[in-house]
Write a protein that holds these residues in place. Structure first.
Motif, PDB file in Angstrom:
ATOM      1  N   UNK A  17       0.830  -1.210   0.000  1.00 37.42           N
ATOM      2  CA  UNK A  17       0.000   0.000   0.000  1.00 37.42           C
ATOM      3  C   UNK A  17       0.860   1.254   0.000  1.00 37.42           C
ATOM      4  N   UNK A  18       1.958   1.237   0.749  1.00 30.86           N
ATOM      5  CA  UNK A  18       2.845   2.403   0.788  1.00 30.86           C
ATOM      6  C   UNK A  18       3.485   2.637  -0.571  1.00 30.86           C
ATOM      7  N   UNK A  19       3.833   1.536  -1.262  1.00 30.50           N
ATOM      8  CA  UNK A  19       4.435   1.677  -2.591  1.00 30.50           C
ATOM      9  C   UNK A  19       3.455   2.321  -3.554  1.00 30.50           C
ATOM     10  N   UNK A  20       2.220   1.844  -3.555  1.00 27.87           N
ATOM     11  CA  UNK A  20       1.200   2.416  -4.445  1.00 27.87           C
ATOM     12  C   UNK A  20       0.926   3.876  -4.103  1.00 27.87           C
ATOM     13  N   UNK A  21       0.836   4.171  -2.780  1.00 24.60           N
ATOM     14  CA  UNK A  21       0.516   5.537  -2.376  1.00 24.60           C
ATOM     15  C   UNK A  21       1.636   6.488  -2.774  1.00 24.60           C
ATOM     16  N   UNK A  22       2.877   6.059  -2.630  1.00 21.12           N
ATOM     17  CA  UNK A  22       3.993   6.935  -3.001  1.00 21.12           C
ATOM     18  C   UNK A  22       3.950   7.248  -4.491  1.00 21.12           C
ATOM     19  N   UNK A  56      -6.772   8.250  -5.781  1.00 20.18           N
ATOM     20  CA  UNK A  56      -6.251   6.980  -5.317  1.00 20.18           C
ATOM     21  C   UNK A  56      -5.533   7.111  -3.963  1.00 20.18           C
ATOM     22  N   UNK A  57      -4.954   8.277  -3.740  1.00 19.01           N
ATOM     23  CA  UNK A  57      -4.303   8.511  -2.433  1.00 19.01           C
ATOM     24  C   UNK A  57      -5.339   8.458  -1.314  1.00 19.01           C
ATOM     25  N   UNK A  58      -6.510   9.063  -1.561  1.00 18.79           N
ATOM     26  CA  UNK A  58      -7.574   9.045  -0.558  1.00 18.79           C
ATOM     27  C   UNK A  58      -8.042   7.622  -0.289  1.00 18.79           C
ATOM     28  N   UNK A  59      -8.140   6.819  -1.353  1.00 22.18           N
ATOM     29  CA  UNK A  59      -8.584   5.437  -1.185  1.00 22.18           C
ATOM     30  C   UNK A  59      -7.561   4.632  -0.391  1.00 22.18           C
ATOM     31  N   UNK A  60      -6.273   4.823  -0.700  1.00 20.38           N
ATOM     32  CA  UNK A  60      -5.222   4.088   0.000  1.00 20.38           C
ATOM     33  C   UNK A  60      -5.216   4.425   1.492  1.00 20.38           C
ATOM     34  N   UNK A  61      -5.388   5.695   1.817  1.00 22.93           N
ATOM     35  CA  UNK A  61      -5.391   6.087   3.231  1.00 22.93           C
ATOM     36  C   UNK A  61      -6.638   5.566   3.950  1.00 22.93           C
ATOM     37  N   UNK A  62      -7.739   5.558   3.264  1.00 17.78           N
ATOM     38  CA  UNK A  62      -8.941   5.018   3.895  1.00 17.78           C
ATOM     39  C   UNK A  62      -8.769   3.531   4.189  1.00 17.78           C
ATOM     40  N   UNK A  98      -5.929   1.987   4.719  1.00 13.41           N
ATOM     41  CA  UNK A  98      -4.992   1.883   5.840  1.00 13.41           C
ATOM     42  C   UNK A  98      -5.690   2.128   7.172  1.00 13.41           C
ATOM     43  N   UNK A  99      -6.542   3.127   7.210  1.00 12.02           N
ATOM     44  CA  UNK A  99      -7.252   3.437   8.457  1.00 12.02           C
ATOM     45  C   UNK A  99      -8.111   2.257   8.901  1.00 12.02           C
ATOM     46  N   UNK A 100      -8.801   1.639   7.957  1.00  7.65           N
ATOM     47  CA  UNK A 100      -9.662   0.517   8.334  1.00  7.65           C
ATOM     48  C   UNK A 100      -8.846  -0.677   8.807  1.00  7.65           C
ATOM     49  N   UNK A 101      -7.710  -0.919   8.157  1.00  5.50           N
ATOM     50  CA  UNK A 101      -6.864  -2.022   8.596  1.00  5.50           C
ATOM     51  C   UNK A 101      -6.299  -1.770  10.003  1.00  5.50           C
ATOM     52  N   UNK A 102      -5.955  -0.526  10.271  1.00  4.11           N
ATOM     53  CA  UNK A 102      -5.442  -0.193  11.597  1.00  4.11           C
ATOM     54  C   UNK A 102      -6.501  -0.421  12.669  1.00  4.11           C
ATOM     55  N   UNK A 103      -7.727  -0.031  12.378  1.00  7.78           N
ATOM     56  CA  UNK A 103      -8.785  -0.161  13.356  1.00  7.78           C
ATOM     57  C   UNK A 103      -9.162  -1.624  13.588  1.00  7.78           C
ATOM     58  N   UNK A 108      -1.939  17.133   3.080  1.00  6.52           N
ATOM     59  CA  UNK A 108      -1.433  17.353   4.437  1.00  6.52           C
ATOM     60  C   UNK A 108      -2.535  17.144   5.473  1.00  6.52           C
ATOM     61  N   UNK A 109      -3.706  17.653   5.155  1.00 10.34           N
ATOM     62  CA  UNK A 109      -4.831  17.472   6.074  1.00 10.34           C
ATOM     63  C   UNK A 109      -5.225  16.003   6.135  1.00 10.34           C
ATOM     64  N   UNK A 110      -5.185  15.321   4.978  1.00  9.39           N
ATOM     65  CA  UNK A 110      -5.515  13.902   4.943  1.00  9.39           C
ATOM     66  C   UNK A 110      -4.546  13.100   5.804  1.00  9.39           C
ATOM     67  N   UNK A 111      -3.263  13.356   5.657  1.00 10.12           N
ATOM     68  CA  UNK A 111      -2.288  12.639   6.462  1.00 10.12           C
ATOM     69  C   UNK A 111      -2.451  12.928   7.954  1.00 10.12           C
TER      70      UNK A 111
END
Length: 820
Positions: A58-63, A73-79, A81-86, A116-119
Motif C-alpha cells: 500500500x505504501x508503494x502504491x501511495x507513493x 487513489x491517495x484518498x482510497x489508500x489512506x482510507x 490503511x485506516x480501516x486495517x489499523x482499526x 497534508x490534512x488527509x495525512x
C-alpha cells in the motif's frame, strides 16, 4: 488509471497484492470498493503475518500516486490503511504501523494542503488506537517538526491557512496523546520537542480575544470551537499537554513559554502572558505550583537589566500565579522567593535613585518617565509580596515577617541584611518605605491568638526602631503594621479617624477577657509601647494621619491588652502628653501642640466610656464641653479642619480646659482602681535607640513634669502632683525631730512605689528628682553651697544676708530626695 495486469500474470501475483489491487476502482470517484475491502480485512486478520507486506505494498502504491498527483487513489489508500489499523491489533501490527507512518510522512511532505490534512487526520486516528505493547524503537521527531511547521502556515488563502493550522494543532495533540500513553512517553518532553510544540501552540493562542479574565480560571473551549477555531483548539491542546506533565518534565514544558514571550515582546503589555500562566496554573497538578513560581522568579533574575515595564509585567504574572497557587502548596523555598522579590525591590530603588542623581536638563522628561516605571515595578513587587504572604500558613507568615523586618535598614546599625551601599540617603529612605509597605501587606489579615505570638520581642524591637526616625511616613507604616498585628477582633475600622465619640457603645466594640499571656506581654513590653507613642506624638513633622494612627494605637491597646493596671498607665501617658503640650519643652509649633491636646481629649473620652466609671466620664465630658465653647482648637473635629484659628499661646488658659490628675484619681479611686500610680508622672526611659535614630536628642524631653499650668493655678489642681520646695519646707527638713514621723511615712510610700512601679520609671524618676532638687534649691533660695573641707565636714547655707547654722552633711535630710 491503475496499472493493468494480464490474466496470466495476475494469477501468479501474491494473494495479498491481488486483494489490495481489487480495492481500487477504475474510476477513483467511485471510492473504495467495500466488498473487496472486507475481503482484504478478513485476510489481514486471518493471516497477521502478512500485515507488513500489505502495508509495504500500500505504501508503494501511495507513493507512486502522490508523485503522479493522483489524489483520488491517495484518498482510497489512506482510507484502506485506516480501516486495517482499526481492525488489526495483533503482535504483527508493528511493521504495518511503520509502513503507515511512512505513508503519513509522505503526505505531510507534499505541498498540497488537502494531502497534508488527509495525512494529519489519519495520524490522529492512529494516535487514538491503544497498542497492546509499547514500541521501543519508534520516534516521532519528524511528525513533531512537521506539525509544528503547519501551525505556522502562511498560506495566501485565509481559509486554507486556517485549515492547515488546525491540522497542525490536531497533529501535535495526536503526538502528545500517543507518546504520553506509551511507556517511552518521556521522549516527547525532551527540550528539543517542547521548544517546537509549545511556541506553535502559543502562536495560535495569541488570536484569542478578551484573554484576561482576572477572576477564576479561563473558560474551557466548547466542542464546536475546538474544531473551527485554531486559537481555541491550540489552547485546549496546551491545557492537555500541561495536565499530563509530571514532576520531572514540568520545567521543560514551561520554559519555552518564557522564550516565546521574550521573542515576541509580550511582557508589555502582558495580557497574553497573564492568560498563559493562568492556563498553566489551572492545568498542572496543584503540588507542582511551586515549580512554576520558581521558574518565573528565575526568569525575573535573568531579566533584571531589562526595561521597568518588562520587569513589571513579569512580576504581575508572578502575582497571578501566586494568587492561583493553593494555600500551603507554594513549596519549601518560601524564603528564597521573598529574598528574590526583595532583591529586585532593592534593584528597582537603586535604578530609581541613579536616574534621579544622573538626570540633566535635557533628560528630565525621560528620567521622570523611567522613575514612574520603576514605581510601577515597586508597587507590583509589594502587591506580590502581600499576596504571597496572605497565601502562607501562619507559622510561615511569622517567619516572613521576621525576614522582611531583618532587611529594613536603620541608620546607625548594621543588623539589616540588605545591601544599601549604592542607594544613598534618599534611596535608603525609599527602600525603608518599600520594605515596610511589604511588611504591611504580609501582616494584613494576620490573626494571632496571643499578642506574644504576633509581636515577639525579636520582632517588636526592630519594628519599633523606625518609629523614632524623622520621616513621618515611616512612622505611619510602623503604626499600621502594629495595628494589623494588634487588632485581633477587627475593631480598627470602627476607630478610623480621630474624633470625640458621643457613645462608644454604638461602635459595638468586640473584645475578650485579657489572657495571662497578654498580661505578661504588657508587663514586659508595655513601657516600650508607651514610650514610642509618647515620643511619636512629639515629632515636628507629624501630620493629621500620624495623630489618627497614634489615637488608634492607644484605643487598640485599651481594647486588646488593657487590664486595670494598663488603664492607669495609659491615663498617665495621656496626662503626660497633655503636660508636654502645655510646657512645650520641644518648641513644637502651635498646630502640633493643639493636635496633641486633641488626641488626648479623644482618647480620654474613649477610655472613660470603655471602663464606664461615671465620675471619670463626667469629668471628661465637662472638659470637652468647656473646650467646645472656649477652646475648640483643643478638639480633633476643629484642629484638623483645613482652616482652624490657632491660639497665640497656651499659658493663659483656664484650668477647666485641662484634664486634671487629682480629679481623675478621685473618680477612679471611688470605683476601686489603684490610683497610687497616678501621682507618679509618666517619664519615658532614654535608650540607645534615641542615638541610633536621626532625630534630635530627647534627653531634654524626658525631664520631670513640674508645674505645667500657669502660676495662677493652685497647687491642688496641677496635673503633676510634684511637691513644691519652699524655704519653710527646707527648714522643716533640717529639723530632724519634726520630720521623724514624716520620714516614716515617706519610707512607706517609697516601698509601695518600689513594689508597684516599673523599674524603668523608678530609675528615671530617681535621676530626674535628684537633678530637680538641686536646681530648685539654687533657684528658690539662691543658695551658695560651699563644699565641706572633709567628708565629715558641714554644709553652710546662705540666703541673702542671712546665714544659717552649719549642719553635718550626713545629718541633712530632704523629703523629696529618695534614693532607692
Amino acid at each position: 488509471m491503475p496499472t493493468r495486469v494480464c490474466c496470466c500474470c495476475s494469477a501468479l501475483r501474491p494473494r495479498y497484492k491481488r486483494l489490495v489491487d481489487n480495492i481500487f476502482p477504475e474510476d477513483p470517484k467511485d471510492g473504495l470498493v467495500k466488498a473487496d475491502m472486507e475481503k482484504l480485512t478478513f485476510y489481514a486478520v486471518s493471516a497477521p503475518e502478512k500485515l507488513d507486506r500489505i502495508g509495504s505494498y500500500l505504501a508503494e502504491r501511495l507513493s507512486r500516486d502522490v508523485v503522479r498527483h493522483r489524489s483520488g487513489y491517495v484518498l482510497i489508500a489512506m482510507e484502506a490503511l485506516d480501516q486495517l489499523l482499526m481492525a488489526c491489533h495483533s503482535q504483527s501490527i508493528k511493521p504495518f504501523v511503520e509502513s503507515f507512518l511512512h505513508m503519513v510522512a509522505k503526505l505531510l511532505e507534499s505541498g498540497e494542503p488537502k494531502l497534508q490534512v488527509l495525512g494529519t487526520n489519519s495520524f490522529v486516528k492512529f494516535a487514538n488506537i491503544e497498542e497492546d505493547t509499547p514500541s521501543y524503537h519508534r520516534r516521532y521527531d519528524f511528525f513533531v517538526s512537521r506539525f509544528s511547521a503547519m501551525c505556522h502556515s502562511c498560506h495566501s488563502d485565509p481559509e486554507t491557512r486556517t485549515e492547515i493550522r488546525i491540522a497542525g494543532i490536531r497533529g501535535i495533540q495526536g503526538v502528545v496523546r500517543k507518546t504520553v500513553n506509551d511507556e517511552l512517553r518521556a521522549t516527547i518532553w525532551e527540550p528539543q520537542h517542547m521548544d517546537k510544540i509549545v511556541p506553535s501552540l502559543l502562536f495560535n493562542m495569541q488570536k484569542i480575544e478578551d484573554v484576561d479574565s482576572r477572576i477564576g480560571p479561563p473558560p474551557s473551549p466548547s466542542t464546536t470551537d475546538k474544531e473551527e477555531n485554531p486559537s481555541v483548539l491550540a489552547e485546549n491542546c496546551f491545557r492537555e499537554l500541561l495536565g499530563r506533565a509530571t514532576f520531572g518534565n514540568m520545567n521543560n514544558a514551561v520554559r519555552p513559554v518564557f522564550a516565546h514571550l521574550d521573542h515576541h515582546k509580550l511582557w508589555d503589555p502582558n495580557e497574553f502572558a497573564v492568560h498563559c500562566f493562568k492556563i498553566i496554573m489551572y492545568s498542572i497538578q496543584a503540588q507542582y505550583s511551586h515549580h512554576v513560581i520558581q521558574e518565573i522568579l528565575g526568569h525575573l533574575d535573568a531579566c533584571k537589566k531589562d526595561s521597568p515595564r518588562v520587569r513589571a509585567g513579569i512580576i504581575q504574572v508572578l502575582l497571578e500565579a501566586v494568587a492561583i497557587a493553593a494555600k500551603g502548596s507554594i513549596g519549601p523555598t518560601v524564603l528564597e522567593v521573598f529574598n528574590t522579590l526583595l532583591k529586585h525591590l532593592r534593584l528597582s530603588v537603586e535604578f530609581e535613585a541613579n536616574d534621579l542623581h544622573g538626570e540633566s536638563v535635557s533628560s528630565v522628561s525621560v528620567n521622570t518617565g523611567a522613575r514612574d516605571d520603576e514605581k510601577i515595578v515597586q508597587n507590583a513587587i509589594i502587591q506580590t509580596i502581600g499576596f504571597f504572604g496572605s497565601n502562607l500558613p501562619d507559622y510561615q507568615r511569622s517567619e516572613i515577617m521576621m525576614f522582611i523586618m531583618g532587611k529594613v535598614p536603620v541608620f546607625g546599625t548594621s543588623t539589616h541584611t540588605l545591601d544599601i551601599s549604592q542607594l544613598g540617603d534618599l534611596g535608603t529612605r525609599r527602600i525603608q518605605i518599600m520594605l515596610l509597605r511589604s511588611l504591611l501587606m504580609v501582616t494584613s489579615g494576620y490573626k494571632a491568638k496571643t499578642i506574644v505570638t504576633a509581636l515577639p520581642g525579636s520582632f517588636l524591637d526592630p519594628l519599633l526602631s523606625p518609629s523614632l526616625m524623622e520621616d513621618y511616613e515611616l512612622r505611619q507604616l510602623v503604626l499600621e503594621v502594629m495595628h494589623n498585628l494588634m487588632d485581633r477582633h477587627d475593631n480598627r475600622a470602627k476607630l478610623r479617624g480621630i474624633r470625640i465619640i458621643p457613645d462608644v457603645a454604638d461602635l459595638k466594640i468586640k473584645r475578650e477577657k485579657i489572657c495571662r499571656q497578654d498580661t505578661s506581654f504588657m508587663k514586659k513590653n508595655g513601657q516600650q509601647l508607651y514610650r514610642h507613642i509618647y515620643l511619636g506624638c512629639k515629632e515636628e513633622d507629624n501630620v493629621q494621619k500620624n495623630y489618627e494612627l497614634l489615637y488608634t494605637s492607644l484605643a487598640l491597646i485599651t481594647i486588646e491588652l488593657a487590664n486595670e493596671e494598663v488603664v492607669i498607665d495609659l491615663i498617665r501617658l495621656a496626662i503626660a502628653l497633655q503636660d508636654s503640650a502645655v510646657i512645650n519643652e520641644d518648641n513644637l509649633p502651635m498646630f502640633h501642640r493643639c493636635g496633641i491636646m486633641a488626641l488626648v481629649a479623644a482618647y480620654l473620652n474613649f477610655v472613660s466610656q470603655m471602663i464606664a466609671v461615671p465620675a471619670f466620664c463626667q469629668h471628661v465630658s465637662k472638659v470637652i464641653e468647656i473646650r467646645t465653647m472656649e477652646a475648640p482648637y483643643f478638639l480633633p473635629e476643629h484642629i484638623f479642619r483645613d482652616k482652624c484659628m490657632l491660639p497665640k499661646s497656651l499659658e493663659k488658659h483656664d484650668k477647666n480646659l485641662y484634664f486634671l490628675t487629682n480629679k481623675i484619681a478621685e473618680s477612679l479611686g471611688g470605683s476601686g482602681y489603684g490610683i497610687e500610680r497616678l501621682s507618679v508622672p509618666y517619664v519615658p526611659q532614654v535608650t540607645d535607640e534615641d542615638r541610633l535614630s536621626r532625630r534630635k536628642s530627647i534627653v531634654d524631653t524626658v525631664s520631670i513634669q513640674v508645674d505645667i499650668l500657669p502660676n495662677n493655678v493652685s497647687s491642688d489642681d496641677v496635673v503633676s502632683n510634684t511637691e513644691e520646695i519652699t524655704f519653710e519646707a527646707l527648714k522643716k527638713a533640717i529639723d530632724t525631730n519634726v520630720m521623724e514621723e514624716q520620714e516614716k511615712e515617706k519610707r512607706r510610700l517609697v516601698i509601695e512605689k518600689f513594689q508597684k512601679a516599673p523599674f524603668e520609671e523608678i530609675a528615671a524618676q530617681c535621676e530626674s528628682k535628684a537633678n530637680l532638687l538641686h536646681d530648685r534649691l539654687a533657684q528658690i533660695l539662691e543658695l551658695t553651697i560651699r563644699p565641706p573641707p572633709s567628708p565629715s565636714g558641714t554644709l553652710t547655707i546662705t540666703s541673702g544676708h542671712t546665714q544659717y547654722q552649719s549642719v553635718p552633711v550626713y545629718e541633712m535630710k530632704f523629703p523629696d530626695l529618695c534614693v532607692y
